[in-house]
Design a protein around this motif. Sequence first.
Motif, PDB file in Angstrom:
ATOM      1  N   ILE A 137      -5.763  11.034  54.684  1.00  0.00           N
ATOM      2  CA  ILE A 137      -4.445  10.433  54.712  1.00  0.00           C
ATOM      3  C   ILE A 137      -4.090  10.392  56.264  1.00  0.00           C
ATOM      4  CG2 ILE A 137      -2.190  10.810  54.005  1.00  0.00           C
ATOM      5  CD1 ILE A 137      -3.188  11.981  51.336  1.00  0.00           C
ATOM      6  N   ASN A 138      -4.014  11.593  56.880  1.00  0.00           N
ATOM      7  CA  ASN A 138      -3.618  11.674  58.246  1.00  0.00           C
ATOM      8  C   ASN A 138      -4.486  10.714  59.092  1.00  0.00           C
ATOM      9  OD1 ASN A 138      -1.657  13.519  57.893  1.00  0.00           O
ATOM     10  ND2 ASN A 138      -2.927  15.318  58.356  1.00  0.00           N
ATOM     11  N   THR A 139      -5.844  10.523  58.773  1.00  0.00           N
ATOM     12  CA  THR A 139      -6.509   9.613  59.666  1.00  0.00           C
ATOM     13  C   THR A 139      -6.027   7.834  59.291  1.00  0.00           C
ATOM     14  OG1 THR A 139      -8.373  10.963  59.571  1.00  0.00           O
ATOM     15  CG2 THR A 139      -8.822   8.532  60.083  1.00  0.00           C
ATOM     16  N   ALA A 189      -1.177   8.164  47.602  1.00  0.00           N
ATOM     17  CA  ALA A 189      -0.900   9.088  48.734  1.00  0.00           C
ATOM     18  C   ALA A 189      -0.562   8.618  49.954  1.00  0.00           C
ATOM     19  CB  ALA A 189      -2.152  10.083  48.705  1.00  0.00           C
ATOM     20  N   VAL A 190      -1.181   7.390  50.439  1.00  0.00           N
ATOM     21  CA  VAL A 190      -0.846   6.902  51.776  1.00  0.00           C
ATOM     22  C   VAL A 190       0.381   6.395  51.790  1.00  0.00           C
ATOM     23  CG1 VAL A 190      -1.287   5.053  53.180  1.00  0.00           C
ATOM     24  CG2 VAL A 190      -3.129   6.426  52.506  1.00  0.00           C
ATOM     25  N   LEU A 191       1.008   5.670  50.573  1.00  0.00           N
ATOM     26  CA  LEU A 191       2.250   5.133  50.362  1.00  0.00           C
ATOM     27  C   LEU A 191       3.462   6.232  50.561  1.00  0.00           C
ATOM     28  CD1 LEU A 191       4.226   2.722  49.637  1.00  0.00           C
ATOM     29  CD2 LEU A 191       4.008   3.410  47.430  1.00  0.00           C
ATOM     30  N   GLN A 192       2.960   7.529  49.772  1.00  0.00           N
ATOM     31  CA  GLN A 192       3.973   8.535  49.819  1.00  0.00           C
ATOM     32  C   GLN A 192       3.856   9.172  51.276  1.00  0.00           C
ATOM     33  OE1 GLN A 192       6.094   9.580  47.615  1.00  0.00           O
ATOM     34  NE2 GLN A 192       6.809  10.967  49.200  1.00  0.00           N
ATOM     35  N   GLU A 204       8.079  -2.371  52.477  1.00  0.00           N
ATOM     36  CA  GLU A 204       7.276  -2.385  51.289  1.00  0.00           C
ATOM     37  C   GLU A 204       7.182  -3.935  50.690  1.00  0.00           C
ATOM     38  OE1 GLU A 204       8.025   0.801  48.733  1.00  0.00           O
ATOM     39  OE2 GLU A 204       7.586   2.491  50.047  1.00  0.00           O
ATOM     40  N   GLY A 205       7.707  -4.799  51.309  1.00  0.00           N
ATOM     41  CA  GLY A 205       7.596  -6.342  50.939  1.00  0.00           C
ATOM     42  C   GLY A 205       9.016  -6.315  50.176  1.00  0.00           C
TER      43      GLY A 205
END
Length: 216
Positions: free
Chosen positions: A7-9, A48-51, A152-153
């Motif tokens: 996720i950090n990457t 998880a990326v969105l969060q 987020e659109g």
Amino acid sequence: MNQADTINTIIGPTSAQEEVRAVAITTLFGSFTTGGTSGKLGNEMDSAVLQGLREWADVILVGSGTVKAEDYGPADTPMAVVSRSLTFDTTTKLFSGTPPIIVTPQESLADPALTSRRKTLEAAGCELAEGGGVPEVVDKLRARGFGRIVCEGGPSLYAEMFKHSLIDVLHLTLDPHVNGEPAGLVGDIAERFTLEQAVADGDYLFTRYRRVQKTS
């Protein structure tokens, strides 16, 4: 690499104090939705990326059509919802926690025909903030101390943000599905982005693009 490191990457550098990021997911042929919403797209990593982006951001910027179609709930990060008509059902999940900021043009704030809608939103605890075109919306959010913005659109808001060169970083997830729903972007857009990172998670591809600065 464990999930947190992945996720950090994907999210990448987070030190910028003023930056606008857009996060989106599309199918292989560029549709933002399947069955009318994005709910069936993505996987656990995408969520998880969105969060993670929400945690990075000072504010979530999103169009009213998206919060309605996706049945948004409240978020820990402040949320600014763009709406011209001020048409909301204040009994939905969106209003069950900290009320969103409703960003709307001056004419909607002054229109007598929208008085009851304004009162309904104010009674639900919402702040009505003036914001016309998207450059003004971004400026107004920054003036409130919201330097880090995640958009987020939906498609029309994305299109306006890209049109005005307001997106600094695009996080785009490629979902390995094909369907017939169109992407829905409209208008003339001439923006170029450079790929900063690409991470595969099974059949999903998580990309991070940065806008190339235009030269005069």
